[in-house]
Design a protein around this motif. Structure first.
Motif, PDB file in Angstrom:
ATOM      1  N   ASP A  86       0.831  -1.186   0.000  1.00  0.00           N
ATOM      2  CA  ASP A  86       0.000   0.000   0.000  1.00  0.00           C
ATOM      3  C   ASP A  86       0.872   1.245   0.000  1.00  0.00           C
ATOM      4  O   ASP A  86       1.992   1.250   0.520  1.00  0.00           O
ATOM      5  N   GLY A  87       0.321   2.315  -0.559  1.00  0.00           N
ATOM      6  CA  GLY A  87       1.019   3.583  -0.616  1.00  0.00           C
ATOM      7  C   GLY A  87       0.501   4.559   0.427  1.00  0.00           C
ATOM      8  O   GLY A  87      -0.224   4.159   1.343  1.00  0.00           O
ATOM      9  N   PRO A  88       0.882   5.806   0.250  1.00  0.00           N
ATOM     10  CA  PRO A  88       1.675   6.332  -0.850  1.00  0.00           C
ATOM     11  C   PRO A  88       3.149   5.954  -0.726  1.00  0.00           C
ATOM     12  O   PRO A  88       3.663   5.769   0.368  1.00  0.00           O
ATOM     13  N   GLY A  89       3.800   5.836  -1.898  1.00  0.00           N
ATOM     14  CA  GLY A  89       5.198   5.448  -1.884  1.00  0.00           C
ATOM     15  C   GLY A  89       5.814   5.568  -3.261  1.00  0.00           C
ATOM     16  O   GLY A  89       5.237   6.161  -4.176  1.00  0.00           O
ATOM     17  N   ALA A  90       7.009   4.982  -3.402  1.00  0.00           N
ATOM     18  CA  ALA A  90       7.704   5.015  -4.692  1.00  0.00           C
ATOM     19  C   ALA A  90       8.713   3.882  -4.756  1.00  0.00           C
ATOM     20  O   ALA A  90       9.447   3.643  -3.791  1.00  0.00           O
ATOM     21  N   ILE A  91       8.730   3.177  -5.872  1.00  0.00           N
ATOM     22  CA  ILE A  91       9.831   2.258  -6.160  1.00  0.00           C
ATOM     23  C   ILE A  91      11.061   3.099  -6.468  1.00  0.00           C
ATOM     24  O   ILE A  91      10.993   4.068  -7.225  1.00  0.00           O
ATOM     25  N   VAL A  92      12.207   2.743  -5.878  1.00  0.00           N
ATOM     26  CA  VAL A  92      13.429   3.515  -6.099  1.00  0.00           C
ATOM     27  C   VAL A  92      14.559   2.691  -6.715  1.00  0.00           C
ATOM     28  O   VAL A  92      15.551   3.255  -7.173  1.00  0.00           O
ATOM     29  N   ARG A  93      14.428   1.372  -6.728  1.00  0.00           N
ATOM     30  CA  ARG A  93      15.468   0.538  -7.343  1.00  0.00           C
ATOM     31  C   ARG A  93      14.883  -0.835  -7.605  1.00  0.00           C
ATOM     32  O   ARG A  93      14.159  -1.381  -6.764  1.00  0.00           O
ATOM     33  N   ILE A  94      15.208  -1.407  -8.774  1.00  0.00           N
ATOM     34  CA  ILE A  94      14.919  -2.806  -9.070  1.00  0.00           C
ATOM     35  C   ILE A  94      16.215  -3.429  -9.562  1.00  0.00           C
ATOM     36  O   ILE A  94      16.882  -2.881 -10.442  1.00  0.00           O
ATOM     37  N   TRP A  95      16.570  -4.569  -8.985  1.00  0.00           N
ATOM     38  CA  TRP A  95      17.814  -5.278  -9.348  1.00  0.00           C
ATOM     39  C   TRP A  95      17.489  -6.730  -9.633  1.00  0.00           C
ATOM     40  O   TRP A  95      16.559  -7.305  -9.053  1.00  0.00           O
ATOM     41  N   SER A  96      18.273  -7.341 -10.499  1.00  0.00           N
ATOM     42  CA  SER A  96      18.183  -8.782 -10.705  1.00  0.00           C
ATOM     43  C   SER A  96      19.529  -9.311 -11.181  1.00  0.00           C
ATOM     44  O   SER A  96      20.297  -8.606 -11.841  1.00  0.00           O
ATOM     45  N   ALA A  97      19.796 -10.568 -10.835  1.00  0.00           N
ATOM     46  CA  ALA A  97      20.977 -11.251 -11.358  1.00  0.00           C
ATOM     47  C   ALA A  97      20.683 -11.954 -12.674  1.00  0.00           C
ATOM     48  O   ALA A  97      21.609 -12.210 -13.460  1.00  0.00           O
ATOM     49  N   ASN A  98      19.440 -12.289 -12.920  1.00  0.00           N
ATOM     50  CA  ASN A  98      19.056 -13.042 -14.120  1.00  0.00           C
ATOM     51  C   ASN A  98      17.625 -12.690 -14.505  1.00  0.00           C
ATOM     52  O   ASN A  98      16.713 -13.514 -14.379  1.00  0.00           O
ATOM     53  N   PRO A  99      17.401 -11.443 -14.949  1.00  0.00           N
ATOM     54  CA  PRO A  99      16.030 -10.993 -15.231  1.00  0.00           C
ATOM     55  C   PRO A  99      15.342 -11.895 -16.239  1.00  0.00           C
ATOM     56  O   PRO A  99      15.954 -12.359 -17.211  1.00  0.00           O
ATOM     57  N   ALA A 100      14.040 -12.142 -16.004  1.00  0.00           N
ATOM     58  CA  ALA A 100      13.311 -13.087 -16.848  1.00  0.00           C
ATOM     59  C   ALA A 100      11.878 -12.625 -17.044  1.00  0.00           C
ATOM     60  O   ALA A 100      11.255 -12.068 -16.136  1.00  0.00           O
ATOM     61  N   GLY A 101      11.363 -12.848 -18.239  1.00  0.00           N
ATOM     62  CA  GLY A 101       9.954 -12.599 -18.510  1.00  0.00           C
ATOM     63  C   GLY A 101       9.633 -11.131 -18.703  1.00  0.00           C
ATOM     64  O   GLY A 101      10.503 -10.271 -18.854  1.00  0.00           O
ATOM     65  N   THR A 102       8.338 -10.852 -18.689  1.00  0.00           N
ATOM     66  CA  THR A 102       7.825  -9.490 -18.799  1.00  0.00           C
ATOM     67  C   THR A 102       7.507  -8.961 -17.415  1.00  0.00           C
ATOM     68  O   THR A 102       6.742  -9.576 -16.662  1.00  0.00           O
ATOM     69  N   LEU A 103       8.110  -7.832 -17.066  1.00  0.00           N
ATOM     70  CA  LEU A 103       7.847  -7.188 -15.795  1.00  0.00           C
ATOM     71  C   LEU A 103       6.623  -6.289 -15.955  1.00  0.00           C
ATOM     72  O   LEU A 103       6.540  -5.504 -16.913  1.00  0.00           O
ATOM     73  N   ARG A 104       5.680  -6.407 -15.042  1.00  0.00           N
ATOM     74  CA  ARG A 104       4.476  -5.576 -15.071  1.00  0.00           C
ATOM     75  C   ARG A 104       4.330  -4.845 -13.744  1.00  0.00           C
ATOM     76  O   ARG A 104       4.500  -5.434 -12.677  1.00  0.00           O
ATOM     77  N   ILE A 105       4.001  -3.557 -13.837  1.00  0.00           N
ATOM     78  CA  ILE A 105       3.800  -2.725 -12.652  1.00  0.00           C
ATOM     79  C   ILE A 105       2.366  -2.224 -12.667  1.00  0.00           C
ATOM     80  O   ILE A 105       1.949  -1.525 -13.602  1.00  0.00           O
ATOM     81  N   TYR A 106       1.599  -2.610 -11.651  1.00  0.00           N
ATOM     82  CA  TYR A 106       0.200  -2.212 -11.500  1.00  0.00           C
ATOM     83  C   TYR A 106       0.111  -1.184 -10.371  1.00  0.00           C
ATOM     84  O   TYR A 106       0.618  -1.414  -9.271  1.00  0.00           O
ATOM     85  N   LEU A 107      -0.575  -0.072 -10.637  1.00  0.00           N
ATOM     86  CA  LEU A 107      -0.678   0.976  -9.635  1.00  0.00           C
ATOM     87  C   LEU A 107      -2.130   1.244  -9.257  1.00  0.00           C
ATOM     88  O   LEU A 107      -3.025   1.217 -10.115  1.00  0.00           O
ATOM     89  N   ASP A 108      -2.338   1.491  -7.979  1.00  0.00           N
ATOM     90  CA  ASP A 108      -3.616   1.996  -7.441  1.00  0.00           C
ATOM     91  C   ASP A 108      -4.798   1.095  -7.774  1.00  0.00           C
ATOM     92  O   ASP A 108      -5.912   1.568  -8.011  1.00  0.00           O
ATOM     93  N   GLY A 109      -4.546  -0.235  -7.813  1.00  0.00           N
ATOM     94  CA  GLY A 109      -5.623  -1.188  -8.014  1.00  0.00           C
ATOM     95  C   GLY A 109      -6.076  -1.374  -9.450  1.00  0.00           C
ATOM     96  O   GLY A 109      -7.070  -2.073  -9.698  1.00  0.00           O
ATOM     97  N   ALA A 110      -5.386  -0.774 -10.411  1.00  0.00           N
ATOM     98  CA  ALA A 110      -5.782  -0.889 -11.816  1.00  0.00           C
ATOM     99  C   ALA A 110      -5.611  -2.328 -12.304  1.00  0.00           C
ATOM    100  O   ALA A 110      -4.688  -3.041 -11.889  1.00  0.00           O
TER     101      ALA A 110
END
Length: 402
Positions: free
Chosen positions: A26-50
């Motif tokens: 839950d927010g309010p907030g903010a993503i400030v960093r995403i890291w991965s050693a072996n990124p895979a697939g499609t990343l999806r970001i859903y906001l505010d219940g959409a």
């Protein structure tokens, strides 16, 4: 240990596909960093219940600097670690998923008080804010070119210090802030490592001693001179050490150097100060150093970097290790406890992951926020120097930080 791969909050079925939920807050907030050693697939970001994601992209493109409008160094692969440093704010809620599994990841985010007004991210903002993004990229890429205020004051110093003696580099009156601290060290090859470590930098602001660290370690790349350039600190091959940390003080500041070695040292450079509007929210700059020798690998322990009391903001760490074997030394997970919480609100996947790379990879790299400036080898044998500066992802605390 190393059992962090493929761990998710849950798996959801959506439109005939499986989505692995990496974050759901839950927010309010903010993503400030995403890291991965072996990124895979499609990343999806859903906001505010959409029901539909505000951003959907191949994870390797988004974290690797290939996504339109978010190039290096905002995103990129550094010594096998994939990093995205781009703020994604949300007003009420945020969920992050991938339609592939079996990968390592971090999602670092900040949560604000409930009354904080936040405008949620939209994909169109990337194009709309292109000029601001370009400005940020320029500052991250060439931070030494960031302008100094026209009305800044400069105080040069050039002192020779005998063994066991100390010398003042500057005594300053406020309210002002140190905005640049430059030391021109004369490279001495075999003497650099011991001399930079036995030369102790001490700073006191408003009568409080807040900085006590070897000179080389203060600039984030000891032991020795290891060239790199980050947003707050840089070191050149010819020995120019520069700090761009903002160090405010209301009344006074004193900068001293103490020679704990067995030979004389010469320290020359300059301190740049600018006017600073001191308020009740202002804080003093702190930097401390510690060492521990012959740390056993068994039994496993949580090794404490820092415990701080009071109100502050954690802004980063530099780490140097001397490894007596070729094997990897850093499988332990970083844990950050804020304000006495019983379980850490930041829990990582491995030491190199925290520092922005992956797979214990020995290649050197430089970035505005994280760097590997030395790795002797072969493998992970010998001395390794790494750092990470929490700028976008800084961690505030009100009572305690561990």
């Amino acid at each position: 240990a190393n059992g962090d791969c493929g761990q998710y909050l849950r798996i959801e079925e959506r439109d005939g596909r499986k989505e692995h939920v990496m974050m759901d807050v839950d927010g309010p907030g903010a993503i400030v960093r995403i890291w991965s050693a072996n990124p895979a697939g499609t990343l999806r970001i859903y906001l505010d219940g959409a029901e539909q994601p505000v951003l959907a992209a191949t994870m390797s493109d988004l974290l690797g600097g290939s996504f339109p409008g978010l190039p290096r160094p905002i995103a990129g692969e550094y010594s096998k670690g994939w990093n995205l440093y781009f703020p994604i704010p949300y007003a009420r809620h945020c969920k992050v998923t991938s339609d592939a599994g079996n990968f390592y990841y971090h999602v670092n985010y900040r949560t604000y008080p409930q009354s904080t007004p936040v405008t949620s991210f939209t994909a169109e903002q990337i194009a709309a804010l292109a000029a601001d993004i370009e400005t940020a990229i320029a500052r991250m890429t060439e931070p030494q070119k960031m302008a100094v205020a026209a009305h800044a004051g400069k105080k040069p110093f050039d002192v020779s210090i005998a063994p066991g003696q100390s010398a003042s580099l500057a005594g300053l009156t406020g309210p002002r802030a140190i905005s640049r601290f430059r030391v021109q060290w004369t490279p001495s090859e075999d003497r650099d490592e011991p001399a930079l470590r036995s030369t102790l930098l001490e700073m006191a602001f408003d009568g409080q001693a807040t900085v006590a660290t070897p000179l080389g370690d203060f600039f984030g790349t000891a032991p020795g001179l290891n060239a790199y350039e980050s947003l707050p600190l840089s070191v050149t091959k010819d020995g120019l050490l520069e700090s761009r940390w903002i160090m405010p003080f209301q009344n006074s500041a004193e900068v001293r150097v103490r020679n704990l070695g067995s030979a004389p040292v010469t320290v020359r450079g300059e301190i740049v100060t600018e006017p600073y509007a001191w308020t009740d929210a202002s804080m003093l700059f702190h930097a401390k150093w510690r060492a521990e020798f012959d740390v056993p690998t068994e039994p496993k322990i949580d090794w404490n970097y820092l415990t701080a009391q009071g109100r502050g903001v954690f802004a980063g760490v530099a780490f140097a290790i001397d490894n007596p074997v070729r094997a990897w030394w850093g499988e332990g997970d970083e844990k950050i406890y804020v304000d006495g919480e019983p379980f850490p609100s930041h829990f990582g996947t491995g030491t190199e992951d925290y520092y922005g790379y992956a797979w214990c990879f020995p290649d050197l790299f430089t970035h505005a926020f994280h760097n590997q400036t030395r790795c002797d080898g072969p493998g992970n044998y010998g001395r390794t120097s790494i750092n990470r500066w929490h700028i976008l992802d800084r961690s505030p605390y009100t009572k305690e930080f561990r």
